[in-house]
Design an enzyme around this catalytic site. Structure first.
Site, PDB file in Angstrom:
ATOM      1  N   GLN A   1       0.860  -1.284  -0.025  1.00 53.88           N
ATOM      2  CA  GLN A   1      -0.074  -0.086  -0.030  1.00 53.88           C
ATOM      3  C   GLN A   1       1.068   1.148  -0.034  1.00 53.88           C
ATOM      4  O   GLN A   1       1.732   1.410   0.996  1.00 53.88           O
ATOM      5  CB  GLN A   1      -0.828  -0.105   1.268  1.00 53.88           C
ATOM      6  CG  GLN A   1      -1.499   1.244   1.476  1.00 53.88           C
ATOM      7  CD  GLN A   1      -2.394   0.765   2.951  1.00 53.88           C
ATOM      8  OE1 GLN A   1      -3.219   0.182   3.096  1.00 53.88           O
ATOM      9  NE2 GLN A   1      -1.883   1.642   3.845  1.00 53.88           N
TER      10      GLN A   1
ATOM     11  N   SER B   1       1.734   6.786   2.213  1.00 57.99           N
ATOM     12  CA  SER B   1       2.835   7.857   2.911  1.00 57.99           C
ATOM     13  C   SER B   1       3.845   8.348   1.974  1.00 57.99           C
ATOM     14  O   SER B   1       4.513   7.416   1.070  1.00 57.99           O
ATOM     15  CB  SER B   1       3.242   7.146   4.103  1.00 57.99           C
ATOM     16  OG  SER B   1       2.368   6.650   4.888  1.00 57.99           O
TER      17      SER B   1
ATOM     18  N   GLU C   1      -8.837  -1.711   7.245  1.00 61.28           N
ATOM     19  CA  GLU C   1      -7.541  -1.724   8.189  1.00 61.28           C
ATOM     20  C   GLU C   1      -8.327  -1.705   9.736  1.00 61.28           C
ATOM     21  O   GLU C   1      -7.996  -2.469  10.420  1.00 61.28           O
ATOM     22  CB  GLU C   1      -6.736  -0.543   8.163  1.00 61.28           C
ATOM     23  CG  GLU C   1      -5.667  -0.649   8.905  1.00 61.28           C
ATOM     24  CD  GLU C   1      -4.454   0.489   8.465  1.00 61.28           C
ATOM     25  OE1 GLU C   1      -4.986   1.609   8.049  1.00 61.28           O
ATOM     26  OE2 GLU C   1      -3.465   0.181   9.220  1.00 61.28           O
TER      27      GLU C   1
ATOM     28  N   GLU D   1      -0.508  10.923  18.584  1.00 59.57           N
ATOM     29  CA  GLU D   1      -1.330  12.306  18.714  1.00 59.57           C
ATOM     30  C   GLU D   1      -2.234  12.327  17.713  1.00 59.57           C
ATOM     31  O   GLU D   1      -3.423  12.916  17.975  1.00 59.57           O
ATOM     32  CB  GLU D   1       0.140  13.333  18.044  1.00 59.57           C
ATOM     33  CG  GLU D   1       1.084  13.569  19.185  1.00 59.57           C
ATOM     34  CD  GLU D   1       1.910  12.318  18.971  1.00 59.57           C
ATOM     35  OE1 GLU D   1       1.823  11.650  18.248  1.00 59.57           O
ATOM     36  OE2 GLU D   1       2.762  12.350  20.235  1.00 59.57           O
TER      37      GLU D   1
HETATM   38  C1  LIG Z   1       5.487  -0.172  11.015  1.00 60.08           C
HETATM   39  C2  LIG Z   1       4.846   0.554   9.910  1.00 60.08           C
HETATM   40  C3  LIG Z   1       4.428   0.433   8.822  1.00 60.08           C
HETATM   41  C4  LIG Z   1       3.978   1.133   7.818  1.00 60.08           C
HETATM   42  N1  LIG Z   1       3.556   0.719   6.683  1.00 60.08           N
HETATM   43  C5  LIG Z   1       3.098   1.749   5.809  1.00 60.08           C
HETATM   44  C6  LIG Z   1       2.616   1.161   4.402  1.00 60.08           C
HETATM   45  O1  LIG Z   1       2.742   0.003   4.209  1.00 60.08           O
HETATM   46  N2  LIG Z   1       2.112   2.190   3.664  1.00 60.08           N
HETATM   47  C7  LIG Z   1       2.217   3.243   3.898  1.00 60.08           C
HETATM   48  O2  LIG Z   1       1.934   4.167   2.930  1.00 60.08           O
HETATM   49  N3  LIG Z   1       2.842   3.919   4.941  1.00 60.08           N
HETATM   50  C8  LIG Z   1       3.079   2.998   6.011  1.00 60.08           C
HETATM   51  N4  LIG Z   1       3.645   3.469   7.167  1.00 60.08           N
HETATM   52  C9  LIG Z   1       3.920   5.031   7.168  1.00 60.08           C
HETATM   53  C10 LIG Z   1       2.743   5.353   8.259  1.00 60.08           C
HETATM   54  O3  LIG Z   1       1.392   5.631   7.819  1.00 60.08           O
HETATM   55  C11 LIG Z   1       3.352   6.894   8.637  1.00 60.08           C
HETATM   56  O4  LIG Z   1       4.699   6.529   9.459  1.00 60.08           O
HETATM   57  C12 LIG Z   1       2.489   7.421   9.686  1.00 60.08           C
HETATM   58  O5  LIG Z   1       1.027   7.853   9.097  1.00 60.08           O
HETATM   59  C13 LIG Z   1       2.993   8.629  10.304  1.00 60.08           C
HETATM   60  O6  LIG Z   1       3.397   9.782   9.295  1.00 60.08           O
HETATM   61  P1  LIG Z   1       5.014  10.365   9.537  1.00 60.08           P
HETATM   62  O7  LIG Z   1       5.764   9.097   9.790  1.00 60.08           O
HETATM   63  O8  LIG Z   1       5.059  10.798   8.099  1.00 60.08           O
HETATM   64  O9  LIG Z   1       5.040  11.023  10.673  1.00 60.08           O
HETATM   65  P2  LIG Z   1       4.377  12.628  10.490  1.00 60.08           P
HETATM   66  O10 LIG Z   1       2.995  12.807   9.958  1.00 60.08           O
HETATM   67  O11 LIG Z   1       5.321  13.642   9.852  1.00 60.08           O
HETATM   68  O12 LIG Z   1       4.572  13.003  12.056  1.00 60.08           O
HETATM   69  C14 LIG Z   1       5.601  13.352  12.943  1.00 60.08           C
HETATM   70  C15 LIG Z   1       5.071  13.672  14.331  1.00 60.08           C
HETATM   71  O13 LIG Z   1       4.110  14.868  14.379  1.00 60.08           O
HETATM   72  C16 LIG Z   1       3.141  14.734  14.909  1.00 60.08           C
HETATM   73  N5  LIG Z   1       2.064  15.198  14.240  1.00 60.08           N
HETATM   74  C17 LIG Z   1       1.733  15.161  12.962  1.00 60.08           C
HETATM   75  N6  LIG Z   1       0.457  15.864  12.651  1.00 60.08           N
HETATM   76  C18 LIG Z   1       0.234  16.157  13.964  1.00 60.08           C
HETATM   77  C19 LIG Z   1      -1.215  16.900  14.211  1.00 60.08           C
HETATM   78  N7  LIG Z   1      -2.054  17.375  13.258  1.00 60.08           N
HETATM   79  N8  LIG Z   1      -1.429  17.117  15.632  1.00 60.08           N
HETATM   80  C20 LIG Z   1      -0.437  16.611  16.536  1.00 60.08           C
HETATM   81  N9  LIG Z   1       0.705  16.071  16.170  1.00 60.08           N
HETATM   82  C21 LIG Z   1       1.074  15.697  15.025  1.00 60.08           C
HETATM   83  C22 LIG Z   1       3.025  12.960  14.821  1.00 60.08           C
HETATM   84  O14 LIG Z   1       2.172  12.336  15.980  1.00 60.08           O
HETATM   85  C23 LIG Z   1       4.460  12.347  15.125  1.00 60.08           C
HETATM   86  O15 LIG Z   1       4.665  12.503  16.304  1.00 60.08           O
HETATM   87  C24 LIG Z   1       4.246   2.679   8.153  1.00 60.08           C
HETATM   88  C25 LIG Z   1       4.562   3.108   9.422  1.00 60.08           C
HETATM   89  C26 LIG Z   1       5.217   2.063  10.403  1.00 60.08           C
HETATM   90  C27 LIG Z   1       5.526   2.475  11.557  1.00 60.08           C
END
Ligand SMILES: Cc1cc2nc3c(=O)[nH]c(=O)nc-3n(C[C@H](O)[C@H](O)[C@H](O)COP(=O)(O)OP(=O)(O)OC[C@H]3O[C@@H](n4cnc5c(N)ncnc54)[C@H](O)[C@@H]3O)c2cc1C
Length: 405
Positions: A131, A134, A251, A375
């Site tokens: 998928q 991200s 999901e 969050e």
């Molecule tokens: C084990 C694992 C498997 C995954 N598998 C997939 C996959 O198969 N396909 C895919 O597309 N993605 C996948 N992901 C990605 C996952 O969906 C993202 O890591 C997740 O949505 C968080 O996005 P980010 O890492 O860009 O963090 P960010 O969105 O950049 O967040 C960084 C920090 O800011 C905080 N933050 C962000 N926005 C806000 C808000 N509005 N209010 C308060 N705090 C906020 C967050 O809580 C976090 O602490 C996976 C992630 C993990 C850990």
């Protein structure tokens, strides 16, 4: 609602248990999966073989309609299969994204030809799906994707450029769902379109990411002039957000999924093995874990009651995920501390509780991010469960290409 098995459910449970006892190996510890310890190619082959066996018995996608190879069974029956299977070696993280999210999305939006050709191979483990939502600048705010799909001149193909990140299993996937921006002049959610792509196409480069637990389950995926036929579009042009919500709803439907982290029983064993059952700190941790797990069990019962009455899991599922992930991390931290200096060392014995603890410790951090960070879940609970005022959203209603970045 009474959560004891009905006579029909008890009969189904016994059928599932008998089949598992005859066909699967009992688990030696919580994170004991099919093919563990084998080189990647052999591990994958073992996982595919197990998946094919399970699919042939009808237990791979219990709630799917029979026409797609499921049993057309209820969510409670799915939970029964998960409960029974959790005591046996199974697979984790290889087929779940395809079966749980991508293929149900294909069932809802794919053409008859694609459904006929893709669903069974996915069910039987011959084809693996990933998928791709991200991106480096679109994780929590997934509707902010920058990957661009432009229609080629005559309109039969799209040309895709951009980057995804954290794509689980992309390195061995055959197909992937791809959320792309097709019209940046529209507001954020309106300019998106969903496609599925052949991961072996020219124009796709998959780069594995090395994790702290030593594995490489996630990837960066780069698209350079990737050509995607228009018949691989899922849903209307500009309806990608609606399609993405279908994927994400599936999901949430995976209620009770086994995530292989520490649970109360596993923590009890660790405490017992360390000879610490009389330690007041250990007793307090065990008591807290038991109370939280019991709360989660009752929460799950409430969700299942709603689902058995035709409801779908709503934003309250965020509560379960938030509690489960933080609890798992607290238990893993405590289990590491309990081992004293040994807890700081890597453990090579895959059958020992030491290695299970180590892996659970490394994984539990990821669980607090995947499928919505703590969050974001708190925001959902605040706005959609408690009805508190919405978070300020600067980009609402503004053309995406005019949002300051
Ligand atoms: C084990 C694992 C498997 C995954 N598998 C997939 C996959 O198969 N396909 C895919 O597309 N993605 C996948 N992901 C990605 C996952 O969906 C993202 O890591 C997740 O949505 C968080 O996005 P980010 O890492 O860009 O963090 P960010 O969105 O950049 O967040 C960084 C920090 O800011 C905080 N933050 C962000 N926005 C806000 C808000 N509005 N209010 C308060 N705090 C906020 C967050 O809580 C976090 O602490 C996976 C992630 C993990 C850990």
């Amino acid at each position: 609602m009474n959560f004891d098995d009905t006579p029909a459910e008890a009969a189904f449970r016994s059928e599932v248990r008998t089949w598992l006892e005859a066909n699967a190996e009992p688990k030696r510890h919580t994170r004991d999966f099919v093919g563990d310890g084998l080189p990647p190619a052999e591990r994958l082959a073992a996982a595919r073989a197990w998946q094919a066996k399970k699919a042939a018995a009808g237990y791979a996608a219990v709630t799917w309609p029979r026409e797609f190879g499921g049993l057309g069974a209820t969510v409670l029956q799915q939970l029964i299969v998960r409960q029974e299977e959790s005591r046996f070696r199974s697979t984790f993280g290889i087929f779940e994204i395809g079966l749980g999210m991508c293929l149900p999305t294909l069932m809802a939006y794919g053409s008859e030809a694609h459904k006929a050709s893709r669903i069974r191979p996915g069910l039987y483990g011959q084809e693996i799906w990933c998928q791709m939502f991200s991106e480096p600048a679109a994780g929590s705010d997934v509707a902010g994707v920058l990957t661009r799909a432009r229609r080629d001149g005559d309109g039969d193909e799209w040309i895709v450029n951009g980057q995804k990140v954290w794509t689980t299993g992309a390195q061995f996937s055959d197909y992937g769902l791809l959320l792309a921006r097709t019209d940046p002049t529209l507001p954020k959610h309106a300019g998106l379109t969903m496609f599925f792509v052949d991961m072996k196409s020219a124009g796709i480069e998959v780069r594995p990411i090395r994790q702290m637990a030593g594995e490489s389950e996630f990837n960066e995926v780069f698209f350079t002039d990737l050509r995607v036929p228009d018949h691989q579009r899922l849903g209307a042009v500009g309806a990608g957000w609606k399609v993405a919500l279908t994927t994400l709803m599936h999901e949430r439907l995976s209620v009770g999924a086994e995530i292989g982290l520490l649970n109360f029983d596993a923590l009890w064993s660790v405490v017992q093995d360390a000879g610490q059952l009389q330690n007041p700190l250990a007793i307090e941790q065990l008591a807290q874990a038991w109370v939280a797990e019991e709360g989660l069990r009752l929460h799950q019962c409430r969700t299942l009651t709603a689902m058995s009455r035709g409801g779908v899991p709503g934003p309250e599922q965020s509560i379960a995920k938030l509690v489960k992930a933080t609890l798992a991390q607290r238990m893993a931290n405590f289990a590491i501390e309990l081992q004293g200096e040994a807890g700081q060392l890597g453990c090579d014995d895959p059958t020992s509780s030491g290695q299970a603890v180590e892996r659970a410790w490394a994984w539990s951090a990821a669980m607090r991010i995947a499928g919505g960070t703590d969050e974001i879940l708190r925001n959902i609970i605040a706005e959609r469960v408690l009805g508190l005022p919405e978070e300020a959203r600067q980009d609402k209603g503004i053309p995406f290409n005019e949002v300051p970045r």
